[in-house]
Design a protein around this motif. Structure first.
Motif, PDB file in Angstrom:
ATOM      1  N   ASN A 265       0.826  -1.207   0.000  1.00 27.37           N
ATOM      2  CA  ASN A 265       0.000   0.000   0.000  1.00 27.37           C
ATOM      3  C   ASN A 265       0.862   1.260   0.000  1.00 27.37           C
ATOM      4  N   LEU A 266       1.895   1.251   0.810  1.00 21.13           N
ATOM      5  CA  LEU A 266       2.787   2.408   0.906  1.00 21.13           C
ATOM      6  C   LEU A 266       3.443   2.693  -0.446  1.00 21.13           C
ATOM      7  N   TYR A 267       3.894   1.642  -1.111  1.00 18.64           N
ATOM      8  CA  TYR A 267       4.520   1.788  -2.436  1.00 18.64           C
ATOM      9  C   TYR A 267       3.523   2.372  -3.432  1.00 18.64           C
ATOM     10  N   HIS A 268       2.284   1.858  -3.409  1.00 15.43           N
ATOM     11  CA  HIS A 268       1.247   2.332  -4.330  1.00 15.43           C
ATOM     12  C   HIS A 268       0.889   3.789  -4.050  1.00 15.43           C
ATOM     13  N   TYR A 269       0.705   4.134  -2.787  1.00 17.15           N
ATOM     14  CA  TYR A 269       0.332   5.510  -2.434  1.00 17.15           C
ATOM     15  C   TYR A 269       1.419   6.502  -2.833  1.00 17.15           C
ATOM     16  N   ARG A 270       2.658   6.158  -2.568  1.00 18.15           N
ATOM     17  CA  ARG A 270       3.767   7.076  -2.912  1.00 18.15           C
ATOM     18  C   ARG A 270       3.837   7.294  -4.422  1.00 18.15           C
ATOM     19  N   ASN A 271       3.683   6.226  -5.203  1.00 17.39           N
ATOM     20  CA  ASN A 271       3.710   6.372  -6.663  1.00 17.39           C
ATOM     21  C   ASN A 271       2.581   7.265  -7.145  1.00 17.39           C
ATOM     22  N   GLU A 272       1.405   7.062  -6.564  1.00 14.72           N
ATOM     23  CA  GLU A 272       0.254   7.864  -6.975  1.00 14.72           C
ATOM     24  C   GLU A 272       0.444   9.327  -6.591  1.00 14.72           C
ATOM     25  N   LEU A 273       1.014   9.578  -5.431  1.00 13.98           N
ATOM     26  CA  LEU A 273       1.266  10.956  -5.012  1.00 13.98           C
ATOM     27  C   LEU A 273       2.302  11.615  -5.923  1.00 13.98           C
ATOM     28  N   ASN A 274       3.342  10.867  -6.311  1.00 17.93           N
ATOM     29  CA  ASN A 274       4.379  11.408  -7.200  1.00 17.93           C
ATOM     30  C   ASN A 274       3.783  11.822  -8.535  1.00 17.93           C
ATOM     31  N   GLU A 275       2.789  11.074  -9.011  1.00 21.26           N
ATOM     32  CA  GLU A 275       2.161  11.392 -10.294  1.00 21.26           C
ATOM     33  C   GLU A 275       1.410  12.716 -10.250  1.00 21.26           C
ATOM     34  N   THR A 276       0.987  13.114  -9.043  1.00 22.90           N
ATOM     35  CA  THR A 276       0.283  14.392  -8.911  1.00 22.90           C
ATOM     36  C   THR A 276       1.252  15.566  -8.815  1.00 22.90           C
ATOM     37  N   GLY A 277       2.520  15.268  -8.594  1.00 25.25           N
ATOM     38  CA  GLY A 277       3.514  16.323  -8.462  1.00 25.25           C
ATOM     39  C   GLY A 277       3.626  16.882  -7.057  1.00 25.25           C
ATOM     40  N   ARG A 278       2.834  16.333  -6.112  1.00 22.72           N
ATOM     41  CA  ARG A 278       2.901  16.803  -4.731  1.00 22.72           C
ATOM     42  C   ARG A 278       3.978  16.031  -3.977  1.00 22.72           C
ATOM     43  N   LEU A 279       4.551  16.694  -2.968  1.00 24.81           N
ATOM     44  CA  LEU A 279       5.570  16.072  -2.133  1.00 24.81           C
ATOM     45  C   LEU A 279       4.948  15.670  -0.796  1.00 24.81           C
ATOM     46  N   TYR A 280       5.380  14.548  -0.280  1.00 20.02           N
ATOM     47  CA  TYR A 280       4.866  14.075   1.001  1.00 20.02           C
ATOM     48  C   TYR A 280       5.638  14.726   2.144  1.00 20.02           C
ATOM     49  N   ASP A 281       4.922  15.432   3.005  1.00 21.46           N
ATOM     50  CA  ASP A 281       5.516  16.069   4.172  1.00 21.46           C
ATOM     51  C   ASP A 281       4.779  15.558   5.415  1.00 21.46           C
ATOM     52  N   PRO A 282       5.391  14.623   6.151  1.00 23.71           N
ATOM     53  CA  PRO A 282       4.696  14.034   7.309  1.00 23.71           C
ATOM     54  C   PRO A 282       4.363  15.052   8.397  1.00 23.71           C
ATOM     55  N   TYR A 283       5.029  16.219   8.378  1.00 26.28           N
ATOM     56  CA  TYR A 283       4.799  17.233   9.415  1.00 26.28           C
ATOM     57  C   TYR A 283       3.793  18.302   8.979  1.00 26.28           C
ATOM     58  N   ASN A 284       3.308  18.193   7.743  1.00 26.39           N
ATOM     59  CA  ASN A 284       2.371  19.193   7.235  1.00 26.39           C
ATOM     60  C   ASN A 284       1.342  18.505   6.334  1.00 26.39           C
ATOM     61  N   LEU A 285       0.509  17.668   6.945  1.00 23.77           N
ATOM     62  CA  LEU A 285      -0.491  16.924   6.192  1.00 23.77           C
ATOM     63  C   LEU A 285      -1.669  17.825   5.834  1.00 23.77           C
ATOM     64  N   PRO A 286      -2.260  17.652   4.663  1.00 33.83           N
ATOM     65  CA  PRO A 286      -3.434  18.445   4.282  1.00 33.83           C
ATOM     66  C   PRO A 286      -4.603  18.163   5.222  1.00 33.83           C
ATOM     67  N   PRO A 287      -5.568  19.089   5.292  1.00 37.00           N
ATOM     68  CA  PRO A 287      -6.752  18.859   6.139  1.00 37.00           C
ATOM     69  C   PRO A 287      -7.475  17.573   5.712  1.00 37.00           C
ATOM     70  N   LEU A 288      -8.088  16.941   6.680  1.00 41.06           N
ATOM     71  CA  LEU A 288      -8.814  15.705   6.414  1.00 41.06           C
ATOM     72  C   LEU A 288     -10.008  15.971   5.504  1.00 41.06           C
ATOM     73  N   GLN A 289     -10.131  15.167   4.443  1.00 43.23           N
ATOM     74  CA  GLN A 289     -11.300  15.193   3.584  1.00 43.23           C
ATOM     75  C   GLN A 289     -12.147  13.959   3.922  1.00 43.23           C
ATOM     76  N   ASN A 290     -13.401  14.196   4.253  1.00 38.01           N
ATOM     77  CA  ASN A 290     -14.255  13.055   4.585  1.00 38.01           C
ATOM     78  C   ASN A 290     -15.700  13.404   4.259  1.00 38.01           C
TER      79      ASN A 290
END
Length: 535
Positions: A253-278
């Motif tokens: 799952n982690l591998y899949h999520y990271r690849n999908e995030l890279n395709e959007t051009g966004r960078l993963y920042d564990p200290y600055n997560l976007p607001p929860l969408q629900n």
């Protein structure tokens, strides 16, 4: 997994068969003696452990039973959280006991299964468990309760003694899991997050706590992903792999999520997560403005139309034919007319009705828009209650009530339906509907009696919270008051269907709700409510 006693049996068979034909084989049997001792000791330890667990279940059940018997069980179960907890505990305890005892010798297993078989119909099933979860989710949505309120059993009841204990992490996990399996990721995110918060308060160094965290991470990361929270899904999946490095699904799952995030051009920042969408996905009638009005009315909100209408409403005494006592009527809406009739049934009569109905209660159904609807209707989550039918011939009290209803309403009961008695359970409700039959479903009622011209709903109990009968198109609400009744016509004076009478029973948030329905039909009422002269 093969039971330990079976492993022992298989091993004994393998080392004794034909061993006497060869000293070598016999020697091997002697050499295996230590293995046999080891198997026996392992089996005995497992049995002691199993019996200790079984004894613990018995003690837990006995303590819980004593605790319930000390108080008012009816009042205790009127709290939906208490009812959910009892359903879950009884279901889990019996399931756990069966699992433990099934691993015993065949004779004891059969004996236990036979002795418990007769109890199964009286114990919660898996469907009951799922239904209890759906009830809590329905209450959460209808009354806009946040997950913390429900998990902490903070329903704002009038008496602190009526409050239930807080839900455990396991309880919250079960609710989240049920929602997850229904593809309801909105609720699964909420409840798995709450479960995680509760598990994180425990000692994380303990293996059993780590197993619970791992299971929660498993469900939560995918729920977050399905709700469009890929960064937060990465965060949870990362924690999953840290606590369970060998968990392949977490790594994948982690591998899949990271690849999908890279395709959007966004960078993963564990200290600055976007607001929860629900965002909650609602479809069908639940997505309409009428359903939103239904929810607001259930919450006790006064809508604009009802506020304007209330200035013209009055309370009055209306004479009743063949009676010394007038009817006490409170107008709730003028056109179409909706009235509340006070003190139409006594406490003694209520007790008789309930006593007659209890042995007959069965799951309520709804009528489908085709002629194939079975007797009693179709069982569905849009209507959650149990009902029974009482005819005038069953008891003089029922016959007396029918005569009284005829005098109060001015309608004949000769073609009316039997008295329907309903008892609502955890989160019991009936989504908005009309009582009349539509042209595409003409076979719902007996031939010759016509459509349902009017409805009388009697309230046999007060309800502490929730349980109102609301009319979204009229923007009116009737709140249960023991001994009273609501009355309205389902057809206009020309006999046409009055769609404005759409109404629903709000979920019961706290308390017991018993009601009766008396439906009057067109036949025999041609002159009690004649068509207008202009028609």
């Amino acid at each position: 997994m093969v039971p330990l006693f079976l492993l022992f049996y298989l091993n004994v068979q393998s080392i004794t068969a034909d061993s006497f034909t060869s000293l070598v084989h016999l020697q091997q049997s002697i050499d295996a003696e230590s293995d046999i001792v080891s198997y026996i000791n392992t089996y005995v330890r497992a049995e002691f452990d199993r019996l200790a667990q079984l004894e613990g279940l018995a003690v837990e059940l006995a303590d819980h039973h004593k605790l319930l018997k000390k108080g008012n069980t009816e009042r205790h179960l009127s709290n939906p959280v208490n009812a959910f907890l009892l359903t879950r505990q009884m279901h889990d305890l019996v399931s756990d006991s069966v699992d433990l005892i099934e691993s015993k010798s065949q004779g004891n297993t059969v004996k236990y299964m036979q002795s418990t078989e007769s109890l199964r119909s009286r114990l919660p099933s898996k469907d009951d468990m799922d239904g209890a979860v759906l009830a809590l989710l329905r209450l959460q949505d209808t009354y806009s309760l946040n997950t913390s309120q429900l998990s902490d059993s903070n329903l704002g009841l009038s008496s602190p003694a009526d409050e239930a204990p807080p839900l455990s992490g396991d309880d919250c996990f079960k609710i989240g899991q049920t929602a997850f399996l229904m593809d309801d990721f909105y609720h699964s995110v909420l409840w798995f997050q709450t479960a995680l918060e509760k598990y994180e308060m425990l000692d994380g160094s303990l293996q059993w706590v780590q197993r619970k965290l791992t299971s929660t991470f498993d469900y939560l990361n995918f729920s977050l992903y399905k709700q469009g929270n890929i960064e937060r899904a990465i965060s949870i999946a990362t924690r999953w792999t840290e606590i369970a490095p060998g968990a392949q699904p977490g790594t994948d799952n982690l591998y899949h999520y990271r690849n999908e995030l890279n395709e959007t051009g966004r960078l993963y920042d564990p200290y600055n997560l976007p607001p929860l969408q629900n965002q909650q996905l609602v479809t069908g009638f639940a997505a309409t403005q009428e359903f939103k009005k239904y929810t607001k009315l259930c919450q006790g909100q006064q809508l604009p139309k009802s506020s304007r209408n209330s200035k013209q409403l009055v309370c009055k005494y209306r004479p009743i034919q063949f009676s010394y006592f007038p009817s006490e009527e409170e107008e709730l809406h003028l056109e179409p007319r909706l009235v509340y009739i006070h003190r139409i049934i006594s406490d003694r009569e209520i007790q008789v009705v309930q006593a007659l109905a209890k042995p007959k209660l069965d799951r309520s159904g709804v009528f489908a828009t085709n002629a194939a609807t079975p007797l009693g209707g179709i069982k569905t989550h849009t209507r959650v209650s149990k009902s029974a039918w009482l005819g005038d011939e069953e008891d003089e009290t029922i016959a007396l009530l029918s005569r009284r209803f005829a005098r109060v309403t001015g309608l004949t009961v000769g073609t009316a339906e039997s008295l329907q008695v309903l008892n609502y359970g955890i989160g019991g409700h009936y989504e908005p509907h009309c009582d009349f039959a539509r042209p595409d479903n003409p076979n719902v009622f007996d031939h010759g009696v016509g459509n349902r011209i009017a409805t009388l709903i009697l309230y046999l109990t007060d309800v502490e919270k929730g349980g109102a009968t609301v009319f979204p198109r009229l923007e009116a609400a009737v709140w249960p008051l023991k001994g009273g009744a609501a009355f309205w016509y389902n057809l206009d004076e020309n006999g046409a269907l009055d769609e404005r009478t759409l109404h629903g029973a709000c979920p019961v948030l706290a308390g017991y709700k018993w009601v009766c329905n008396k439906w009057f039909h067109e036949s025999g009422n041609e002159f009690t409510r004649p068509c207008p002269a202009s028609s």
